[in-house]
Design a protein around this motif. Structure first.
Motif, short mmCIF file in Angstrom:
data_model
loop_
_atom_site.label_atom_id
_atom_site.label_comp_id
_atom_site.label_asym_id
_atom_site.label_seq_id
_atom_site.Cartn_x
_atom_site.Cartn_y
_atom_site.Cartn_z
N SER A 232 -31.28 8.28 -25.19
CA SER A 232 -32.71 8.60 -25.31
C SER A 232 -33.15 9.64 -24.28
CB SER A 232 -33.57 7.34 -25.07
OG SER A 232 -33.19 6.30 -25.92
N LEU A 233 -32.30 9.90 -23.29
CA LEU A 233 -32.71 10.78 -22.18
C LEU A 233 -33.24 12.15 -22.64
CD1 LEU A 233 -32.87 11.17 -19.06
CD2 LEU A 233 -30.60 12.18 -19.22
N PRO A 234 -32.53 12.90 -23.50
CA PRO A 234 -33.08 14.20 -23.92
C PRO A 234 -34.45 14.09 -24.59
CG PRO A 234 -30.76 14.05 -24.48
CD PRO A 234 -31.19 12.68 -24.04
N LEU A 235 -34.65 13.03 -25.38
CA LEU A 235 -35.95 12.82 -26.04
C LEU A 235 -37.04 12.59 -24.98
CD1 LEU A 235 -37.83 12.15 -28.45
CD2 LEU A 235 -37.05 9.78 -28.25
N ILE A 236 -36.73 11.79 -23.98
CA ILE A 236 -37.70 11.50 -22.91
C ILE A 236 -38.09 12.79 -22.20
CG2 ILE A 236 -38.02 10.34 -20.68
CD1 ILE A 236 -35.98 8.19 -21.79
N GLU A 332 -54.24 3.96 -13.03
CA GLU A 332 -53.25 3.82 -14.12
C GLU A 332 -52.35 5.06 -14.16
OE1 GLU A 332 -52.52 1.78 -16.72
OE2 GLU A 332 -54.00 0.19 -16.48
N GLN A 333 -51.16 4.88 -14.68
CA GLN A 333 -50.31 6.03 -14.96
C GLN A 333 -50.92 6.79 -16.15
OE1 GLN A 333 -46.77 3.46 -15.39
NE2 GLN A 333 -45.73 4.85 -13.98
N PRO A 334 -50.52 8.06 -16.34
CA PRO A 334 -51.07 8.82 -17.48
C PRO A 334 -50.84 8.08 -18.81
CG PRO A 334 -49.82 10.25 -16.03
CD PRO A 334 -49.59 8.86 -15.54
N LYS A 335 -51.83 8.14 -19.67
CA LYS A 335 -51.75 7.44 -20.97
C LYS A 335 -50.55 7.91 -21.79
CE LYS A 335 -56.61 6.15 -21.74
NZ LYS A 335 -57.10 6.41 -20.38
N GLN A 336 -50.22 9.21 -21.67
CA GLN A 336 -49.09 9.74 -22.43
C GLN A 336 -47.77 9.11 -21.99
OE1 GLN A 336 -49.91 13.93 -21.61
NE2 GLN A 336 -50.30 14.29 -23.78
N TRP A 337 -47.65 8.86 -20.68
CA TRP A 337 -46.43 8.23 -20.15
C TRP A 337 -46.32 6.79 -20.66
CZ3 TRP A 337 -41.78 8.84 -18.28
CH2 TRP A 337 -41.15 7.78 -17.63
N ILE A 338 -47.42 6.06 -20.59
CA ILE A 338 -47.42 4.67 -21.06
C ILE A 338 -47.09 4.62 -22.55
CG2 ILE A 338 -48.89 2.63 -21.42
CD1 ILE A 338 -50.37 3.43 -18.82
N ALA A 339 -47.66 5.57 -23.31
CA ALA A 339 -47.40 5.61 -24.76
C ALA A 339 -45.92 5.89 -25.03
CB ALA A 339 -48.27 6.68 -25.41
N LEU A 340 -45.32 6.79 -24.26
CA LEU A 340 -43.90 7.12 -24.42
C LEU A 340 -43.04 5.89 -24.14
CD1 LEU A 340 -41.48 9.04 -24.78
CD2 LEU A 340 -41.79 9.76 -22.39
N CYS A 341 -43.33 5.19 -23.03
CA CYS A 341 -42.57 3.99 -22.68
C CYS A 341 -42.71 2.91 -23.75
CB CYS A 341 -43.04 3.44 -21.33
SG CYS A 341 -42.54 4.47 -19.93
N ASN A 342 -43.94 2.73 -24.24
CA ASN A 342 -44.16 1.70 -25.27
C ASN A 342 -43.48 2.05 -26.59
OD1 ASN A 342 -45.65 0.07 -23.57
ND2 ASN A 342 -47.63 0.94 -24.17
#
Length: 350
Positions: A232-236, A332-342
């Motif tokens: 998943s690393l390249p996608l991240i 909070e961490q950026p919403k985009q980061w949280i969305a990526l993790c989720n």
């Protein structure tokens, strides 16, 4: 000229671009011993007892490149050694440089055993090693480095004994100690995780319940952790680049942690290495060396905020790289980061 230097020079003729760490493996020695063999030629032994003063003196060199690596990941950050402080706790020396976006370090100096000034072609460096002869941290010149200050620093802190031999301790293969699951208070452990007030208390939680880190992540699935493929690393990274989201990348070994904070721009796969090749930050990841990866969630800020991270491990279950969405303490961490993790976490929940 000693035999090891002869062997190294022969090897470099055959493989001109070979890294010293790889040359040491091929020659059946350690990197520190390989550097020590060049004392009086390309290397000068510095006084390890003066390591705190050496580190504090790096500020005068102005612009340099700091390198910290483990067996899988190499982090290179250009900048200045600023706000570097040393301290001692329980007879253990520590160093810290808090410079988000620049050279940001946590140094466990009690693990450092030797240090050398090295010259190779037009490149000069200061290279630090642990008692096993493994590199823990290196500082290289750039075209903006104050070389007069570099020369003054190595002259001031040269070791009186300039020996070409170095004694190192063999690495003991340690069996990973984990408590059998039937002996773990799993419910108590997960409740304690849920009630964390500060992410920095997590290691103490593992100690309290006698749980290994990967074991803890496995037990916490799927609510607080979720295993994802290392592929998943390249996608991240490409998602972070697309969004221009600022990320914190922790790269560590047994004696140093180097932290990059910022955006990612130039991503490139070169052979077995996946790379970030930006102006002031380079990251090199040996993809095949990544054995496991997890999305992890931990409460912090007195339990009011959940911090999301992505943790990568090698085949020996050592943490080799950790990613966080960059945040201000208490926010909070950026919403985009949280969305990526989720999104990653949800994709692989069974």
């Amino acid at each position: 000229m000693n035999t090891l230097v002869n062997q190294y020079q022969t090897l470099k003729v055959a493989q001109p671009n070979i890294r010293s760490v790889d040359a040491a493996v091929q020659l059946g020695t350690t990197e520190a011993q390989l550097i020590a063999s060049q004392v009086g030629q390309q290397a000068i032994k510095l006084n390890i007892n003066q390591i705190e003063n050496i580190l504090k003196g790096l500020k005068k060199l102005e612009h340099v490149m700091a390198l910290t690596r483990n067996g899988v990941v190499v982090s290179e950050i250009k900048g200045c050694y600023e706000k570097l402080y040393t301290s001692q706790r329980n007879n253990k020396k520590m160093g810290i440089a808090i410079n988000p976006g620049g050279i940001d370090l946590r140094l466990f100096l009690s693990q450092w055993a030797s240090v050398f000034a090295v010259k190779l072609n037009n490149m000069v460096s200061i290279q630090c090693f642990d008692k096993h002869g493994r590199a823990v941290h290196k500082i290289f010149n750039t075209d903006k480095t104050n070389l007069t200050a570099y020369q003054a620093l190595i002259s001031k802190y040269s070791d009186p004994e300039q020996s070409t031999t170095l004694v190192v301790e063999p690495i003991k293969t340690q069996e990973l100690e984990t408590t059998p699951q039937e002996n773990i208070n799993v419910a108590g452990f997960l409740t304690a995780w849920e009630n964390l007030q500060d992410v920095h208390h997590f290691p103490a939680l593992l100690t309290e319940f006698k749980v290994g880190r990967i074991q803890a992540l496995e037990l916490a699935q799927p609510n607080w952790a979720q295993e994802i493929p290392t592929a998943s690393l390249p996608l991240i990274f490409s998602t972070l680049k697309e969004q221009q989201s600022e990320v914190m990348i922790f790269v560590n070994n047994n004696a140093a942690v180097q932290i990059y904070s910022g955006a990612l721009n130039n991503l490139k796969q070169v052979g077995p290495w996946y790379n970030v090749l930006d102006e002031d930050f380079n990251l090199h990841i040996k993809s095949e060396g990544l054995a496991r990866a997890f999305v992890v969630k931990k409460p912090t800020d007195n339990g009011n905020t959940v911090v999301h991270s992505i943790e990568f491990f090698d085949e020996s279950s050592n943490t080799v790289m950790t990613l966080f969405g960059r945040r201000v303490e208490g926010k909070e961490q950026p919403k985009q980061w949280i969305a990526l993790c989720n999104k990653l976490s949800d994709s692989y929940k069974s």
